[in-house]
Design an enzyme around this catalytic site. Structure first.
Site, mmCIF file in Angstrom:
data_model
loop_
_atom_site.group_PDB
_atom_site.id
_atom_site.type_symbol
_atom_site.label_atom_id
_atom_site.label_comp_id
_atom_site.label_asym_id
_atom_site.label_seq_id
_atom_site.Cartn_x
_atom_site.Cartn_y
_atom_site.Cartn_z
ATOM 1 N N SER A 77 0.845 -1.191 0.000
ATOM 2 C CA SER A 77 0.000 0.000 0.000
ATOM 3 C C SER A 77 0.878 1.238 0.000
ATOM 4 O O SER A 77 2.105 1.152 0.063
ATOM 5 C CB SER A 77 -0.901 0.006 1.236
ATOM 6 N N LYS A 78 0.233 2.365 -0.024
ATOM 7 C CA LYS A 78 0.918 3.669 -0.026
ATOM 8 C C LYS A 78 1.996 3.773 1.043
ATOM 9 O O LYS A 78 3.003 4.436 0.850
ATOM 10 C CB LYS A 78 -0.100 4.783 0.222
#
Ligand code: GLU
Ligand code: ZN
Length: 488
Positions: free
Chosen positions: A254-255
């Protein structure tokens, strides 16, 4: 049987690494088997849909350089390839399923469902999900209510007992107890819109998809889909759920881990070849003892049997390594073309003259090719060739153990020596500087450091003599004079 596989994104966000991995594996599978790779836009969720995401999808794959054989933009025999253009078909199929006894009308309104959910949340009932309230309404009665205009959704009848078994090419035989399958999911909403499940299954069938290769997070949908195929009396495609992609810490990528959307990688100056090569290895192997695979090789070597069951770990450093490798393979002209957008974006060219700069930059590529990790590093690395670098603070000019006066003396000596050098002959110029350093009783590095800072604006730079050759004697002497003024 011709292999037909698809990438079926929902345009509810920009293309990210996970999606590209799914698309790439499908593409490689099609190529390695002489089959077809299809793009289908699953845009049934209109609330999260945005046109820009469709644009981003096309941009991304044009940039990556692998493309579908059939799709919304290029057409094909099974079109349209956009689900919002196929709504009639879903409605018709949902009704067909009712006629076949595999689905039923549900008239529960939001109010009733909310009460049901609240009771479930309070633990008053063991049941989770829809309570099958309408499942046993006699077909004729339900049909009459629909005909009279009453609002209804259509739900899939999940068998109450037994289990649903299927084979996953990667995970093997899977058996799911029907009581653990979500009770009677909605196939068609009351506004006539299909849900993902209905549209996905109907399209995979009508588009003659032979293999569904998708991320593992879709595995829980598989039993539901298999039940639907059976209810339609269709043969299901073969399933292959791909391993998850995790960050180094074992959590879903994820980010938090870094860039995940292809746009971000592109902006940071990754090459599409590097991204493809790396993503192709996320959960799959090719030939042992080899790292670099052009797309054409991957197309030949891809085998479903070489996909791993274990999750893939996304390693940004490995990707960076790939990027460096591909940068190194570029010719001066190619590399110059690649860094140019980054240089332009950085605003370096303001006031710089066009064609001359291009020639200069292309000639500078051998100086940076080995040092560039990302194309976006280019402006910082090459700026001094285009613009006058900001003059460094005095401390920067002073070699270790020396003082300002000595540094100034070194710079004067360098300035005096430069006009006597043939900058086109780097080894010869270096010999001159070496003997000058000896004469001064200094180390060569001490003679060169103030010169480097004066000419390039920094202690770390591409090779100095080659840089000076590119800049020419006049510009070098001007920079030295300016530095000299700072040093006092
Ligand atoms: N539209 C789904 C997605 O966004 C497709 C899943 C599938 O491949 O079945 O990934
Ligand atoms: Zn109901």
């Amino acid at each position: 049987m011709e292999v037909r596989v698809r990438y079926a994104p929902s345009p509810t966000g920009n293309q990210h690494i996970g999606g590209v991995r799914t698309a790439l594996f499908n593409y490689l599978f099609a190529r390695s088997t002489g089959g077809k790779f299809i793009l289908r836009l699953e845009d049934t969720d209109r609330s999260r849909y945005a046109e820009e995401y469709v644009g981003n999808l096309y941009d991304t794959f044009k940039w990556l350089g692998f493309y579908w054989d059939e799709g919304p933009d290029i057409g094909g025999p099974s079109g349209p390839y956009i689900q919002s253009e196929r709504f009639d078909s879903y409605r018709e199929h949902a009704k067909r399923l009712i006629a076949a006894g595999g689905a039923y009308y549900c008239f529960c309104d939001e109010d009733r469902l909310a009460k049901m959910r609240a009771a479930q949340a309070e633990g008053k009932t063991e049941e989770q999900g829809y309570d099958r309230h309408c499942r046993n309404i006699p077909a004729a009665e339900a049909a009459a209510r629909v005909a009279s205009g009453e609002k209804a959704v259509i739900r899939l009848k999940i068998p109450l007992e037994g289990s649903t078994a299927f084979h996953d090419l990667l995970l093997g035989d899977i058996e799911w107890k029907n009581e653990d399958v979500s009770p009677d999911p909605v196939l068609l909403k009351s506004d006539g819109f299909p849900t993902y499940h209905l549209a996905n299954v109907v399209d995979d069938h009508l588009m003659r998809i032979t293999h569904v290769m998708r991320a593992q997070e879709w595995l829980p949908s598989a039993p539901m889909h298999m039940i639907m195929y059976a209810a339609f009396g269709w043969e299901p495609p073969l399933l292959c759920h791909l391993p998850m992609v995790l960050g180094q810490d074992g959590h879903k990528l994820s980010k938090r881990h870094g860039a995940t959307s292809v746009n971000e990688f592109r902006k940071a100056g990754y090459l599409p070849e590097a991204l493809i090569n790396y993503v192709a290895h996320l959960g799959c192997s090719y030939e042992d003892g080899r790292d670099l695979f052009p797309l054409a090789d991957l197309e030949k070597l891809f085998r479903v049997e070489r996909i791993n069951k274990a999750p893939a770990i996304f390693d940004y450093q490995k990707l960076e390594w790939y990027n460096g490798q591909y940068i190194r393979q570029k010719s001066d002209k190619e590399l110059c073309d690649l860094v140019m957008p980054h240089l332009l974006e950085s605003g370096l060219f303001a006031g710089a003259d066009g064609p001359g700069v291009r020639t200069l930059l292309e000639a500078a590529m051998p100086l940076v090719r080995e040092r560039l990790h990302f194309l976006a590093d280019a402006p910082a690395m090459l700026g001094y060739l285009i613009q006058e670098p900001p003059t460094a603070p005095p401390g920067e000019f002073i070699p270790k153990k020396l003082d300002a006066a000595r540094a100034a003396a070194m710079l004067d000596a360098a300035a005096a020596l430069l006009p006597k050098c043939d900058l086109g002959d780097v080894p010869a110029a270096e010999i001159l500087f070496r003997s000058e350093a000896e004469r001064l009783g200094a180390k060569l590095g001490d003679l060169l450091l103030p010169l480097r800072v004066a000419v390039t604006g920094s202690r770390v730079s591409p090779p100095l003599f080659e840089s000076m050759a590119l800049l020419g004697l006049r510009r070098c002497l001007e920079r030295i004079a300016r530095a000299r003024a700072v040093l006092g």
